[in-house]
Design an enzyme around this catalytic site. Structure first.
Site, PDB file in Angstrom:
ATOM      1  N   GLY A 180       0.807  -1.217   0.000  1.00 26.25           N
ATOM      2  CA  GLY A 180       0.000   0.000   0.000  1.00 26.25           C
ATOM      3  C   GLY A 180       0.837   1.263   0.000  1.00 26.25           C
TER       4      GLY A 180
ATOM      5  N   ASP B   1       8.002   7.012  -4.097  1.00 29.81           N
ATOM      6  CA  ASP B   1       7.320   5.723  -4.009  1.00 29.81           C
ATOM      7  C   ASP B   1       8.391   4.655  -4.237  1.00 29.81           C
ATOM      8  OD1 ASP B   1       5.754   3.483  -4.270  1.00 29.81           O
ATOM      9  OD2 ASP B   1       4.817   4.088  -6.149  1.00 29.81           O
TER      10      ASP B   1
ATOM     11  N   GLU C   5       2.437  -9.438 -12.449  1.00 34.77           N
ATOM     12  CA  GLU C   5       2.768 -10.116 -11.207  1.00 34.77           C
ATOM     13  C   GLU C   5       2.185 -11.525 -11.154  1.00 34.77           C
ATOM     14  OE1 GLU C   5       3.199  -6.155  -8.410  1.00 34.77           O
ATOM     15  OE2 GLU C   5       1.283  -7.181  -8.542  1.00 34.77           O
TER      16      GLU C   5
END
Length: 261
Positions: free
Chosen positions: A73, A139, A205
């Site tokens: 997150g 990030d 992924e």
């Protein structure tokens, strides 16, 4: 070891246990669990006059890193922090990696070129921001790129020669780079990250050899090794993020700790 009690903005008490070691002073805040790892004697560099707050102009330029496992997150929190502080967000250059899809198909074959590509992209971002007077929220930072190479090496998906070559280049590139003002590590169990990952629609992924629970567990071990070393020179806030928290409350608590309140 000492103990002190701080008042939180919403009226609750925060019990702070202070543990001093040869390398760190560790503050364990017993509310939403935040472990603060920072170099000894680093508090004097922070004071009220240079603490940035939402909506307040300041000459102090911060570079904040948000980190954690895959699907923790961090991107959502990084965006929220940038909007709260009026900072620029620097997103992780995942989609630009030409080896990523191949990597998830065959990690052993493509781990080295994939990590070199990530390192190159992140270094380019840092160079572009080197002289920026903007406050920036990263990030995932360039410095964490090593965590993934370390994890792949531990798993046997990156050979010793490849890892040594990668580390040599990483050390050269990072040797003179400015460290972030502080790093926020979202401490979340690999099992929870796996559950969150399964709710995403991230096709890269989910290759035939994609992200597994074992990979996330290995990544967590690599992150713990990294944080021990990184916190010797850069403050690290290790935040329990098994349940998503409130961004403004998190920033308020971080500033309280840094102000010594």
């Amino acid at each position: 070891m000492g103990t002190r009690v701080c008042d939180c903005s919403h009226g609750n008490k925060i019990i702070v246990v202070i543990i001093q070691t040869a390398v760190h002073v560790i503050l364990v805040i017993k509310l939403r669990t935040i472990t603060f790892l920072f170099p000894k004697n680093s508090f004097p560099r922070y004071s009220r006059k240079n603490m940035p707050c939402a909506g307040i102009q300041s000459d102090y330029v911060e570079k904040i890193g948000v980190s954690g496992l895959i699907a923790v997150g961090k991107t959502t929190l990084a965006i929220d922090i940038s909007e709260t502080l009026g900072s620029r967000i620097q997103k992780e250059p995942v989609e630009k990696n030409p080896f990523l899809q191949d990597f998830y198909t065959d990690k052993k074959k493509y781990s080295f070129p994939a990590q070199i590509s990530f390192l190159n992209a992140r270094y380019k971002q840092y160079c572009e921001n080197k002289n920026s007077r903007e406050s920036i929220v990263y990030d995932r930072t360039l410095f964490e790129d090593f965590v993934f190479a370390d994890c792949l090496h531990e798993e046997g998906n990156m050979s010793g020669r490849e890892f040594d070559t990668y580390k040599g280049l990483y050390d050269i590139l990072c040797s003179n780079l400015e460290k972030p003002s502080y790093l926020i590590y979202l401490d979340t169990s690999p099992d929870i990250c796996m559950e969150r990952l399964l709710t995403r629609n991230r096709t890269l992924e989910f290759g035939c050899d994609g992200v597994s629970l074992e990979y996330l567990q290995a990544l967590e071990r690599a992150y713990q090794r990294f944080l021990v070393e990184f916190s010797k020179h850069t403050p690290v806030f290790k935040v329990n993020w098994n349940d998503y928290g409130d961004t403004k409350q998190l920033l308020a608590r971080i500033n309280e700790i840094r102000n010594g309140d």
